[in-house]
Design a protein around this motif. Structure first.
Motif, PDB file in Angstrom:
ATOM      1  N   ARG A   1       0.382   6.478   3.922  1.00 14.98           N
ATOM      2  CA  ARG A   1      -0.293   7.761   4.097  1.00 14.98           C
ATOM      3  C   ARG A   1       0.724   8.891   4.013  1.00 14.98           C
ATOM      4  O   ARG A   1       1.843   8.763   4.504  1.00 14.98           O
ATOM      5  CB  ARG A   1      -0.990   7.817   5.454  1.00 14.98           C
ATOM      6  N   THR A   2       0.319  10.013   3.410  1.00 13.09           N
ATOM      7  CA  THR A   2       1.235  11.141   3.228  1.00 13.09           C
ATOM      8  C   THR A   2       0.613  12.416   3.792  1.00 13.09           C
ATOM      9  O   THR A   2      -0.612  12.531   3.906  1.00 13.09           O
ATOM     10  CB  THR A   2       1.564  11.347   1.741  1.00 13.09           C
TER      11      THR A   2
ATOM     12  N   ARG B   1       5.887   7.809   5.773  1.00 15.44           N
ATOM     13  CA  ARG B   1       6.756   6.674   6.090  1.00 15.44           C
ATOM     14  C   ARG B   1       5.890   5.587   6.712  1.00 15.44           C
ATOM     15  O   ARG B   1       4.974   5.873   7.477  1.00 15.44           O
ATOM     16  CB  ARG B   1       7.854   7.087   7.059  1.00 15.44           C
ATOM     17  N   ARG B   2       6.220   4.329   6.383  1.00 15.57           N
ATOM     18  CA  ARG B   2       5.471   3.219   6.970  1.00 15.57           C
ATOM     19  C   ARG B   2       6.383   2.009   7.120  1.00 15.57           C
ATOM     20  O   ARG B   2       7.129   1.667   6.210  1.00 15.57           O
ATOM     21  CB  ARG B   2       4.285   2.849   6.089  1.00 15.57           C
ATOM     22  N   ASP B   3       6.297   1.373   8.284  1.00 17.76           N
ATOM     23  CA  ASP B   3       6.966   0.096   8.532  1.00 17.76           C
ATOM     24  C   ASP B   3       5.941  -1.009   8.331  1.00 17.76           C
ATOM     25  O   ASP B   3       4.895  -1.008   8.981  1.00 17.76           O
ATOM     26  CB  ASP B   3       7.524   0.031   9.953  1.00 17.76           C
ATOM     27  N   VAL B   4       6.243  -1.924   7.439  1.00 17.64           N
ATOM     28  CA  VAL B   4       5.336  -3.016   7.111  1.00 17.64           C
ATOM     29  C   VAL B   4       5.857  -4.287   7.756  1.00 17.64           C
ATOM     30  O   VAL B   4       6.981  -4.713   7.479  1.00 17.64           O
ATOM     31  CB  VAL B   4       5.232  -3.207   5.579  1.00 17.64           C
ATOM     32  N   ARG B   5       5.040  -4.902   8.640  1.00 15.35           N
ATOM     33  CA  ARG B   5       5.411  -6.165   9.295  1.00 15.35           C
ATOM     34  C   ARG B   5       4.974  -7.324   8.423  1.00 15.35           C
ATOM     35  O   ARG B   5       3.934  -7.268   7.770  1.00 15.35           O
ATOM     36  CB  ARG B   5       4.712  -6.303  10.649  1.00 15.35           C
ATOM     37  N   PHE B   6       5.776  -8.375   8.413  1.00 17.55           N
ATOM     38  CA  PHE B   6       5.367  -9.608   7.736  1.00 17.55           C
ATOM     39  C   PHE B   6       5.621 -10.770   8.682  1.00 17.55           C
ATOM     40  O   PHE B   6       6.731 -11.053   9.073  1.00 17.55           O
ATOM     41  CB  PHE B   6       6.069  -9.794   6.391  1.00 17.55           C
TER      42      PHE B   6
ATOM     43  N   THR C   1      10.737  -0.984   5.624  1.00 18.41           N
ATOM     44  CA  THR C   1      10.417   0.432   5.770  1.00 18.41           C
ATOM     45  C   THR C   1      10.253   1.058   4.394  1.00 18.41           C
ATOM     46  O   THR C   1      11.147   0.952   3.547  1.00 18.41           O
ATOM     47  CB  THR C   1      11.526   1.164   6.552  1.00 18.41           C
ATOM     48  N   LEU C   2       9.105   1.706   4.193  1.00 18.94           N
ATOM     49  CA  LEU C   2       8.802   2.419   2.952  1.00 18.94           C
ATOM     50  C   LEU C   2       8.669   3.899   3.268  1.00 18.94           C
ATOM     51  O   LEU C   2       8.248   4.266   4.368  1.00 18.94           O
ATOM     52  CB  LEU C   2       7.484   1.920   2.360  1.00 18.94           C
ATOM     53  N   ARG C   3       9.016   4.742   2.301  1.00 19.87           N
ATOM     54  CA  ARG C   3       8.776   6.162   2.497  1.00 19.87           C
ATOM     55  C   ARG C   3       8.308   6.782   1.190  1.00 19.87           C
ATOM     56  O   ARG C   3       8.643   6.306   0.101  1.00 19.87           O
ATOM     57  CB  ARG C   3      10.002   6.882   3.038  1.00 19.87           C
TER      58      ARG C   3
END
Length: 133
Positions: free
Chosen positions: A117-118, A98-103, A85-87
């Motif tokens: 995106r903001t 905020r963005r959840d990045v899947r790997f 999770t990034l914010r």
């Protein structure tokens, strides 16, 4: 004239109740101290060994008023999947993205640049944390 003793003669009546209580308190305190150290050690080991995914935000770049580019490096076991999770934060400290990045890649190290995106111009980005599935 005789002198009055304020204490009992040493060695005649054995240990006093205070000495026995002090010895018992020292033993109980030692046992509790060892248990506390063992518990802190166990929690520390479990925290370190239990993390299957770790990530590091290498750098971020505010590329426009409505987005932030985040360079993210994820380290994991090659069979694990999960998300990070990034914010993005504004100058006043408020969260603007905020963005959840899947790997899902089957590699042990992922190095990529992610766009967050903001809603308005951000001044910083933050890695909140990562979890494995």
């Amino acid at each position: 004239m005789s002198t009055v003793r304020e204490q009992r003669p040493e060695g005649r009546y054995g240990r006093s109740a205070d000495e026995r209580a002090d010895r018992r308190l020292k033993a109980v305190g030692s046992v509790l101290g060892v248990l506390l150290i063992a518990m802190v050690g166990w929690f520390g080991y479990d925290y370190i060994a239990g993390q299957k995914v770790s990530a590091e935000m290498i750098k971020f770049d505010v590329s426009a008023d409505d987005r932030v580019q985040v360079h993210l490096e994820v380290r994991k076991d090659s069979g694990d999947t999960g998300s990070c999770t990034l914010r993005a934060l504004a100058e006043d400290g408020g969260e603007v993205g905020r963005r959840d990045v899947r790997f899902d890649q089957l590699v042990d190290r992922i190095d990529e640049v992610v766009t967050v995106r903001t809603t308005r111009r951000a001044t910083s980005a933050q890695l909140m944390g990562c979890t494995s599935d």
